[in-house]
Scaffold this motif. Structure first.
Motif: not given
Ligand code: ARG
Length: 671
Positions: A206, A211, A220, A395, A399
């Motif tokens: 992953d 976002n 990122h 979140y 997860d």
């Molecule tokens: N979208 C999250 C961010 O910008 C990261 C996601 C990472 N993956 C996960 N399964 N939490 O911080």
């Protein structure tokens, strides 16, 4: 060590016990001086004695047969590259077990030699000092040097080892066998750089995971670069890898985005809205959300509609996601990164199921209207918020759902999450709760949070543009392109390369240097983003290595004939040369490749690979400076070729090529 080998080694130890018992018996039965020559007791003992001697010789034969069978099972194919440290650990472990059968759990300590002085050998076994301490605690005094000597005597013959020497306080210095080196290098040229064999696993990586409607930032970018490289490494090893982009495409912010979309583009359901700048669009809707109560209410209502599957809301949500998706894809295309999108929204139904399951099993606790969950040790660490007081998910909830989905539906053996280290606590809690809920079973599963430090600007502060804005990734990549072109022009490459070649070189250098600068730092540390440093052509940088590779690769090509077109044919008549000190040194560095890979699969730190490629390139330079591969006359015509050295150069290029592939660098034939 595999079961069979372990069995065989146990058998050796048993046989040895039996032998020492027999020796004692023989000793006893030979004490005949006290007896008269016609004593019937003597005759009996003598008969017994000769029977025992016979039995002893059978046992000795059996033991040597067992030994050689164990030794040959340690290496499946002598021509392949194998992890030298693993091999030495195995055979030294066996030698220690045979030498001290009553000692359990003494570690087999093997390290690669670091001294430039060749008399210290290429590898060392440093277990003797430890064993001596353990023995003396048990009341048995034996010096480390004697222990080392005993271990060396009991060492199974190995095609990798030329000889061992006991040195200093009880170190065992191991000298590699040149024939093994020749065979391993020949095998690379014949079969390619084959990975060490591993048991195939299903692995979910992953990474990236930006976002929707928000900036994809340098954090990122780090996740994208590191995650892609880890996935490449695991794929190279033959694993079944699923690369997942867990994008943030779900949550309350979509209510306000859809409500704003409706107002700005009322006919969005039929005419695609021309949103070019989603960040501005996001900011506008956020301002309205914070200041306008009516809008806020509508936004909340939209979230409920969206999560309930309302057609128009889903359409609006998809349109917004598409805009971001197109932007993200541009970055992935440029960087050559493949990834499958499976965002948070994918888990909506799974989160619902998870909550009712957890509720039934009594894992959830009420905390002021929130539903929280503790990990394996209640009250320790931070609990997860599985359901918010307004009934929404978080979140944490998504997860928990990812772990369950990936282990149970995807049947993964190993999960890897690549995010900034700031999320370490989050993942610790997630893993702990998943263990408590018996989703993770550590006897079958491996789970890693691969954290990394923040990216800093050259001023040592958080990475920003000069005006203080967040840096847009596309603009960063563009700057990389123009900087790399400037560098190539400074080196007058535009005079030699065709326009298309120059463009390929420009991209390879630009993206290569950004990736390499990231990967060559220990990921746990923060790192300073500096184009000037990345584009330095000396030192451990992508540009230095890309040049080195191209130069090495051109050696065989410049020889022409079979060297250029059919290196396997050359192998029929030419042997890899390892006689010169520098040839042998380079060979030994190349032989470390499997050990480096094995190490990275343990700690998932790619800077080891960067250190390795740099060591390969600098050792190659040392070799090339003193060992002529090709001799030319004044007219520049080739007058002689040292084939054995050209083979070594070509093997070096092949190993570097595989390393570059894992690091996501695009090597060039011309630069
Ligand atoms: N979208 C999250 C961010 O910008 C990261 C996601 C990472 N993956 C996960 N399964 N939490 O911080």
């Amino acid at each position: 060590m595999n079961f069979n080998k372990e069995q065989e080694l146990k058998r050796i130890v048993q046989l040895e016990d039996e032998i020492s018992r027999l020796r004692g018996e023989i000793e006893k039965t030979s004490r005949s001086e006290d007896l008269e020559s016609d004593d019937p007791e003597l005759a009996k003992l003598m008969l017994e004695n000769s029977k025992l001697k016979h039995r002893l010789s059978i046992l000795n034969k059996a033991i040597s047969a067992e030994r050689s069978s164990v030794s040959s099972t340690c290496i499946s194919n002598v021509d392949d590259m194998i992890s030298i440290i693993d091999h030495l650990t195995e055979i030294f472990g066996a030698a220690i077990a045979a030498s001290f059968p009553t000692l359990n759990d003494v570690p087999t300590i093997i390290s690669a030699g670091t001294s430039p002085n060749p008399k210290f050998g290429d590898y060392q076994c440093n277990s003797a000092m430890n064993i001596s301490k353990v023995l003396s605690a048990q009341g048995n005094k034996m010096s480390p040097r004697d222990i080392a000597a005993k271990i060396t005597q009991n060492l199974l013959p190995s095609p990798l080892i030329e000889r061992c020497e006991v040195a200093g306080a009880g170190f065992i210095n191991v000298f590699l066998d040149k024939n093994y080196g020749i065979n391993a290098i020949t095998s690379i040229l014949r079969n390619g750089v084959r990975p060490v064999s591993v048991q195939k696993q299903r692995i979910v990586v992953d990474f990236s995971s930006p976002n929707i409607a928000k900036e994809m930032h340098v954090g990122h970018l780090r996740s994208t670069i590191i995650g892609d490289s880890i996935a490449r490494l695991l794929e190279y090893l033959g694993h079944d890898v699923l690369r997942i982009n867990h994008i943030g495409d779900w949550g309350t912010q979509f209510g306000m985005l859809i409500a704003h979309l409706e107002d700005r583009f009322p006919d969005y359901a039929t005419v695609s809205p021309p949103i070019s700048d989603l960040q501005t669009f996001y900011k506008e809707s956020k301002t309205r959300f914070d200041s306008d109560e009516d809008f806020k209410k509508r936004a909340y209502a939209k979230v409920v509609l969206l999560q309930g599957g309302d057609k128009d809301s889903v359409k609006g949500w998809q349109l917004i996601c598409d805009v971001s998706r197109n932007e993200f894809q541009k970055i992935y295309d440029r960087l050559g990164v493949e990834i499958v999108e499976r965002g948070e929204s994918f888990y909506q139904s799974r989160m619902e199921a998870l909550v009712s399951e957890f509720e039934k099993k009594g894992y959830l606790e009420d905390d002021n209207g929130r539903k929280i969950m503790w990990g394996v040790v209640p009250g320790e660490g931070i609990p997860l918020t599985i359901v918010k007081s307004d009934g929404g998910f978080t979140y944490d909830s998504s997860d928990m759902a990812t772990i369950k989905q990936r282990l149970e539906e995807e049947k993964a053996d190993w999960l890897i999450y690549v995010t900034d280290s700031g999320q370490a606590t989050h993942f610790k809690s997630i893993f702990s709760c998943a263990e408590r809920a018996k989703i993770i079973d550590y006897s079958r599963h491996r789970i890693d949070h691969v954290g990394f430090g923040v990216v800093l600007g050259e001023d040592g502060k958080k990475f920003k543009t000069r005006s203080g804005d967040t840096v847009k990734l596309i603009e960063l990549l563009d700057e990389g392109l123009s900087r790399s072109m400037a560098k190539l022009k400074e080196k007058k490459r535009d005079d030699v390369l065709l326009p298309a070649e120059l463009k390929t070189a420009q991209e390879s250098v630009a993206y290569g240097c950004i990736k390499y600068a990231d990967l060559s730092h220990n990921r746990q540390n923060e790192y300073v983003f500096s184009f000037d440093r990345m584009l330095e052509d000396k030192g451990n940088t992508a540009i230095y290595l890309l040049y080195a590779y191209t130069r090495i690769k051109s050696i065989a090509r410049n020889c022409g004939g079979d060297f250029a077109n059919n290196i396997k044919k050359v192998l029929e008549t030419t042997t890899v040369s390892v006689t010169h000190e520098k040839e042998w040194k380079l060979t030994k560095v190349l032989l470390k490749f499997p050990d480096v890979i094995t190490k990275i699969t343990k700690d998932l730190c790619l800077h080891h690979l960067c250190e390795f490629v740099y060591e390969v390139s600098t050792t190659f330079t040392e070799f090339y400076d003193v060992c002529y591969c090709i001799v030319k006359n004044r007219q520049g015509e080739i007058t002689s070729i040292n084939g054995g050295r050209v083979l070594l150069a070509e093997a070096t290029a092949q190993i570097l090529g595989v390393c570059f592939h894992i690091l996501g660098l695009n090597p060039l034939d011309k630069i």
